[in-house]
Every structure is written in C-alpha cells, then in structure tokens.
Scaffold this active site. Structure first.
Site, PDB file in Angstrom:
ATOM      1  CG  ASP A 240      -2.041   0.985   1.117  1.00 21.03           C
ATOM      2  OD1 ASP A 240      -2.294   1.479   0.005  1.00 21.03           O
ATOM      3  OD2 ASP A 240      -2.670   1.285   2.143  1.00 21.03           O
TER       4      ASP A 240
ATOM      5  CG  HIS B 138       0.279   2.265  -9.369  1.00 20.44           C
ATOM      6  ND1 HIS B 138      -0.015   1.722  -8.136  1.00 20.44           N
ATOM      7  CD2 HIS B 138      -0.793   3.028  -9.703  1.00 20.44           C
ATOM      8  CE1 HIS B 138      -1.219   2.121  -7.756  1.00 20.44           C
ATOM      9  NE2 HIS B 138      -1.711   2.919  -8.690  1.00 20.44           N
TER      10      HIS B 138
ATOM     11  CG  LEU C 257       9.854 -16.900  -4.464  1.00 19.16           C
ATOM     12  CD1 LEU C 257       9.486 -16.993  -2.985  1.00 19.16           C
ATOM     13  CD2 LEU C 257      10.416 -15.514  -4.753  1.00 19.16           C
TER      14      LEU C 257
HETATM   15  C1  FPP Z   1      -1.884  -0.016  -3.447  1.00 18.43           C
HETATM   16  O1  FPP Z   1      -1.443   1.316  -3.327  1.00 18.43           O
HETATM   17  C2  FPP Z   1      -1.264  -0.654  -4.594  1.00 18.43           C
HETATM   18  C3  FPP Z   1      -1.927  -1.214  -5.634  1.00 18.43           C
HETATM   19  C4  FPP Z   1      -3.402  -1.258  -5.727  1.00 18.43           C
HETATM   20  C5  FPP Z   1      -1.211  -1.801  -6.766  1.00 18.43           C
HETATM   21  C6  FPP Z   1       0.054  -2.527  -6.438  1.00 18.43           C
HETATM   22  C7  FPP Z   1       0.890  -2.550  -7.657  1.00 18.43           C
HETATM   23  C8  FPP Z   1       2.238  -2.523  -7.688  1.00 18.43           C
HETATM   24  C9  FPP Z   1       3.075  -2.577  -6.469  1.00 18.43           C
HETATM   25  C10 FPP Z   1       2.973  -2.386  -8.958  1.00 18.43           C
HETATM   26  C11 FPP Z   1       2.634  -3.410  -9.942  1.00 18.43           C
HETATM   27  C12 FPP Z   1       2.916  -4.771  -9.476  1.00 18.43           C
HETATM   28  C13 FPP Z   1       3.106  -5.786 -10.316  1.00 18.43           C
HETATM   29  C14 FPP Z   1       3.398  -7.134  -9.753  1.00 18.43           C
HETATM   30  C15 FPP Z   1       3.104  -5.608 -11.761  1.00 18.43           C
HETATM   31  P1  FPP Z   1      -2.490   2.502  -3.495  1.00 18.43           P
HETATM   32  O2  FPP Z   1      -2.537   2.865  -4.927  1.00 18.43           O
HETATM   33  O3  FPP Z   1      -3.788   2.109  -2.870  1.00 18.43           O
HETATM   34  O4  FPP Z   1      -1.812   3.637  -2.647  1.00 18.43           O
HETATM   35  P2  FPP Z   1      -2.523   4.803  -1.851  1.00 18.43           P
HETATM   36  O5  FPP Z   1      -3.104   4.170  -0.616  1.00 18.43           O
HETATM   37  O6  FPP Z   1      -1.400   5.729  -1.529  1.00 18.43           O
HETATM   38  O7  FPP Z   1      -3.554   5.406  -2.748  1.00 18.43           O
END
Ligand code: FPP
Length: 224
Positions: free
Chosen positions: A12, A29, A122
């Site tokens: 997150d 992201h 893994l």
């Molecule tokens: C949550 O942060 C994150 C996500 C919904 C997406 C996670 C994606 C990645 C780490 C990159 C892509 C991964 C792969 C494996 C290709 P948020 O957007 O909710 O953050 P916020 O709480 O600050 O809004």
C-alpha cells in the site's frame, strides 16, 4: 527460531508516493514495481519459499479507468520483459483471484503460470482481481455442490491457496492498519507488521528487520 515459509504483503502507498514525488499516482505504481523486484530478490536470499503479493483487489475496479489501465499495462510489460528472467531464476508464478482481464493479459498470465509451473526456488502468488470473501463463498459453493463434509481440512481444499502453507507473516506498508479483504482465512495465525513507509520507499533493510523480529517472537498458537 520460528520457521518461515510464506510472507504475504499488502503493497500500500503507491498512489500517495506518486502524488508526493511525481505529481502522478501512476508514477507511484511504477516505483512500486521496483520495490517488488527488490523484495523478490531478498525473499530468495532469505530462502523463503512463498511470497504472496496483493497487486489488485476486487475492490480496485472502483478506481478511475486510467489508473486501472496503467496498472495492467505495467503488469503486462513486466511479464513480457521479465518472464524469461523469472524462469531462469527458478521462480514459479501463480495467480490467485479471477483472471477476467483483456484477452492479451489473460493469455500472458496463463502462459507465465504454465512456463514456470515446475520451478521451485520461490513461488510468487500474485493476487489479481482477488477478494477473500469471494474466495470463501466460492469455496463453500463448490463444497456444497460436492456434498463434502464441512470441516477445516476439507474447506482448505477449495481455496485457491490449497497447496500453499498459510503465511506466517503479513506486511502492510502505507501506514494503514486493515486487511482489505486479503487472505482472511489464511492469515488466521499470521504475525502482522504494519509499516509506516509507503510501498515504493520500503526496502530490503526494512524487510530483513521484520523477518528478524518475526523470528524472535514467541508463537504460542493458543498454548502458554
Ligand atoms: C496499493 O497502493 C497498490 C496497488 C493497488 C497496486 C500494487 C501494484 C504494484 C506494487 C505495482 C505493480 C505490481 C506488479 C506485480 C506488476 P495505493 O494505490 O492504494 O496507494 P494509496 O493508498 O497511496 O492510494
């Protein structure tokens, strides 16, 4: 010392990081993906056998289309560019969640799972369009169809994680303390670590610190 086979992570804080540093959630992201790569490497170094990453929840469909499209493009590029490398490193890729994406992405996901299915250093479980409540209800429906006796052992057979030991550690970055519909059954006995750092700022040192702390915890499982 506590055995450690499986780490689950709620990654997150990408959006907030992106807005703060690049004035764009999507850039967050992109930066988050670099952290994913660092953590995969460290997981192998630590000889941990399973890593489950929450990449997209069933609730994430409520985000603006432009962000959803960006996330899937990022995943598509990642798999197109890195699949060979993951395979060479003997990493198995397993998707949990419902694969109902574009034809191209679905195909890429199936291919990635197939190609890496025999790898054993893994196993990465990528939770995509994943929701724990959906998984549980679905498991119960199938159990009912099969007229299977209801008990914990039988129930586990119907989960997408049926062949995977439950995570001993859950990490959630981003200074938020909730489970967000992630592995609700599987995390029953996990040690939970809430990290203040946003996911793109999380690094190997933070990860190692959590693992060290976990190993020193007295895990009682209800005993004294
Ligand atoms: C949550 O942060 C994150 C996500 C919904 C997406 C996670 C994606 C990645 C780490 C990159 C892509 C991964 C792969 C494996 C290709 P948020 O957007 O909710 O953050 P916020 O709480 O600050 O809004």
């Amino acid at each position: 010392m506590n055995p450690l086979n499986h780490v689950a992570i709620i990654m997150d804080g990408n959006g907030r990081w992106g807005l703060k540093h690049r004035n764009s959630r999507n850039e967050g992201h992109k930066a988050g993906l670099h952290t994913v790569e660092k953590i995969i490497k460290e997981t192998i170094r630590q000889k941990i056998k399973y890593l489950t990453l929450y990449a997209f929840s069933t609730e994430n469909w409520k985000r603006p289309k432009i962000e959803i499209n960006y996330l899937f493009k990022l995943l598509e590029n990642f798999l197109s560019n890195k699949l060979e490398d993951l395979h060479k490193k003997n990493i198995k890729l397993n998707i949990i969640g419902v694969k109902n994406f574009s034809k191209k992405l679905n195909k890429l996901l199936y291919l990635s799972e197939k190609k890496t299915s025999k790898n054993e250093i893994l196993q990465i479980n990528l939770a995509l369009n994943y929701g724990s409540k959906f998984e549980i209800v679905n498991a119960l429906k199938k159990m009912n169809q099969n007229n299977d006796t209801i008990n914990e052992k039988n129930f586990k057979k119907y989960l997408q994680t049926k062949d995977i030991p439950d995570p001993e550690i859950l990490i959630r970055t981003g200074n938020t303390k909730r489970l967000s519909n992630f592995l609700l059954w599987q995390l029953a006995y996990a040690e939970i670590f809430f990290e203040k750092k946003l996911w793109p700022d999380f690094n190997e040192k933070d990860y190692i610190k959590i693992i060290k702390k976990f190993k020193s915890i007295k895990r009682n499982f209800g005993k004294i």
